[in-house]
Design a protein around this motif. Sequence first.
Motif, PDB file in Angstrom:
ATOM      1  N   TYR A 190       0.658  -1.308   0.094  1.00  0.00           N
ATOM      2  CA  TYR A 190      -0.075  -0.079   0.050  1.00  0.00           C
ATOM      3  C   TYR A 190       0.749   1.306   0.016  1.00  0.00           C
ATOM      4  O   TYR A 190       1.706   1.286   0.891  1.00  0.00           O
ATOM      5  CB  TYR A 190      -1.025   0.048   1.307  1.00  0.00           C
ATOM      6  CG  TYR A 190      -1.693  -1.127   1.150  1.00  0.00           C
ATOM      7  CD1 TYR A 190      -3.368  -0.819   0.770  1.00  0.00           C
ATOM      8  CD2 TYR A 190      -1.572  -2.436   1.394  1.00  0.00           C
ATOM      9  CE1 TYR A 190      -4.109  -1.806   0.991  1.00  0.00           C
ATOM     10  CE2 TYR A 190      -2.650  -3.428   1.491  1.00  0.00           C
ATOM     11  CZ  TYR A 190      -3.846  -3.216   1.058  1.00  0.00           C
ATOM     12  OH  TYR A 190      -4.774  -4.157   0.871  1.00  0.00           O
ATOM     13  N   LYS A 191       0.578   2.101  -1.018  1.00  0.00           N
ATOM     14  CA  LYS A 191       1.604   3.413  -1.097  1.00  0.00           C
ATOM     15  C   LYS A 191       0.689   4.516  -1.300  1.00  0.00           C
ATOM     16  O   LYS A 191       0.411   5.022  -2.533  1.00  0.00           O
ATOM     17  CB  LYS A 191       2.202   3.197  -2.316  1.00  0.00           C
ATOM     18  CG  LYS A 191       3.360   1.820  -2.355  1.00  0.00           C
ATOM     19  CD  LYS A 191       4.112   1.958  -3.618  1.00  0.00           C
ATOM     20  CE  LYS A 191       5.393   0.698  -3.077  1.00  0.00           C
ATOM     21  NZ  LYS A 191       6.604   1.292  -2.364  1.00  0.00           N
ATOM     22  N   PRO A 192       0.125   5.087  -0.194  1.00  0.00           N
ATOM     23  CA  PRO A 192      -0.591   6.352  -0.393  1.00  0.00           C
ATOM     24  C   PRO A 192       0.310   7.581  -0.866  1.00  0.00           C
ATOM     25  O   PRO A 192       1.268   7.779  -0.483  1.00  0.00           O
ATOM     26  CB  PRO A 192      -1.289   6.768   1.120  1.00  0.00           C
ATOM     27  CG  PRO A 192      -0.064   5.873   1.992  1.00  0.00           C
ATOM     28  CD  PRO A 192       0.274   4.687   1.101  1.00  0.00           C
ATOM     29  N   VAL A 193      -0.077   8.241  -1.762  1.00  0.00           N
ATOM     30  CA  VAL A 193       0.185   9.458  -2.275  1.00  0.00           C
ATOM     31  C   VAL A 193      -0.422  10.699  -2.299  1.00  0.00           C
ATOM     32  O   VAL A 193      -1.773  10.612  -2.253  1.00  0.00           O
ATOM     33  CB  VAL A 193       0.707   9.158  -3.840  1.00  0.00           C
ATOM     34  CG1 VAL A 193       1.633   8.192  -3.952  1.00  0.00           C
ATOM     35  CG2 VAL A 193      -0.486   8.849  -4.818  1.00  0.00           C
ATOM     36  N   ASP A 194       0.273  11.927  -2.469  1.00  0.00           N
ATOM     37  CA  ASP A 194      -0.263  13.193  -2.238  1.00  0.00           C
ATOM     38  C   ASP A 194      -0.827  13.521  -3.753  1.00  0.00           C
ATOM     39  O   ASP A 194       0.010  13.719  -4.670  1.00  0.00           O
ATOM     40  CB  ASP A 194       0.633  14.103  -1.975  1.00  0.00           C
ATOM     41  CG  ASP A 194       0.027  15.672  -1.809  1.00  0.00           C
ATOM     42  OD1 ASP A 194      -1.087  15.645  -2.316  1.00  0.00           O
ATOM     43  OD2 ASP A 194       0.583  16.194  -0.997  1.00  0.00           O
ATOM     44  N   LEU A 195      -2.061  13.381  -4.080  1.00  0.00           N
ATOM     45  CA  LEU A 195      -2.607  13.557  -5.669  1.00  0.00           C
ATOM     46  C   LEU A 195      -2.254  15.119  -6.002  1.00  0.00           C
ATOM     47  O   LEU A 195      -1.914  15.331  -7.288  1.00  0.00           O
ATOM     48  CB  LEU A 195      -3.882  13.049  -5.628  1.00  0.00           C
ATOM     49  CG  LEU A 195      -4.435  11.989  -6.031  1.00  0.00           C
ATOM     50  CD1 LEU A 195      -5.944  11.403  -6.175  1.00  0.00           C
ATOM     51  CD2 LEU A 195      -3.470  10.946  -7.012  1.00  0.00           C
ATOM     52  N   LEU A 196      -2.536  15.880  -5.300  1.00  0.00           N
ATOM     53  CA  LEU A 196      -2.288  17.393  -5.543  1.00  0.00           C
ATOM     54  C   LEU A 196      -0.978  17.579  -5.700  1.00  0.00           C
ATOM     55  O   LEU A 196      -0.595  18.578  -6.663  1.00  0.00           O
ATOM     56  CB  LEU A 196      -2.795  18.200  -4.535  1.00  0.00           C
ATOM     57  CG  LEU A 196      -4.298  18.020  -4.366  1.00  0.00           C
ATOM     58  CD1 LEU A 196      -4.797  19.165  -3.097  1.00  0.00           C
ATOM     59  CD2 LEU A 196      -5.307  18.403  -5.609  1.00  0.00           C
ATOM     60  N   ALA A 197       0.052  16.738  -5.261  1.00  0.00           N
ATOM     61  CA  ALA A 197       1.501  16.998  -5.582  1.00  0.00           C
ATOM     62  C   ALA A 197       1.760  16.253  -6.977  1.00  0.00           C
ATOM     63  O   ALA A 197       2.575  16.666  -7.722  1.00  0.00           O
ATOM     64  CB  ALA A 197       2.370  16.709  -4.391  1.00  0.00           C
ATOM     65  N   LEU A 198       1.095  15.131  -7.054  1.00  0.00           N
ATOM     66  CA  LEU A 198       1.119  14.201  -8.063  1.00  0.00           C
ATOM     67  C   LEU A 198       0.776  14.961  -9.551  1.00  0.00           C
ATOM     68  O   LEU A 198       1.513  14.764 -10.556  1.00  0.00           O
ATOM     69  CB  LEU A 198       0.579  12.937  -7.947  1.00  0.00           C
ATOM     70  CG  LEU A 198       0.990  11.852  -9.026  1.00  0.00           C
ATOM     71  CD1 LEU A 198       2.443  11.224  -9.311  1.00  0.00           C
ATOM     72  CD2 LEU A 198       0.032  10.627  -8.714  1.00  0.00           C
TER      73      LEU A 198
END
Length: 200
Positions: free
Chosen positions: A35-43
């Motif tokens: 599981y790899k949560p990411v910051d979409l607004l930065a992505l």
Amino acid sequence: MADIDYFFATISPYTYLAGTRLEQIAARHGATIEYKPVDLLALFPRTGGLPPKDRHPARQEYRAQELRRQSRKLGVPFNLQPAFFPTNPAPSAYAIIAAQAAGGGDLGQLVLAFTRACWAEEKDVADDAVIRACLESAGFDPALADRGLLAGAETYSANLEEAVTRGVFGAPFYLTQDGEKFWGQDRLDDLDRHLAARAG
């Protein structure tokens, strides 16, 4: 190395709509998930995307229609304009990172708990009480909300860099060990077929 690297965001409506189908698919094929949560607004800006509020009105209208259609198709409650969106996804992401490191609960249920809180229950997933309740509901120690914050922040940042490097540009996004990429909850059937073919 996990069989499936799962990039997602706790405030992503499409991550919510994915439910726990990934976990069901993985169990069917004996596959492991990282599981790899990411910051979409930065992505988004680093991979050619825009936040929903900055997209052309035609894209915003289509997104709204598609979310309504998909939620009806899946039979899940859904609020197109939740009270706490956008909110800071980092605290809930840190909790998932801490839970994955600690073990002892159900990570799929934890991700679902956070996304359901945002998109169906009018709760703020940046709120400490909500984070603790979600951890507990998925079988984890709610005190994980207080531990490993520095490690969580470092991993969250590293997940973003890994996502950019590996061609991830949205959520949910699934990468298999053999390099296949699947973007969106509506591609889970394709992931299922791929894993079946690989096993056969």
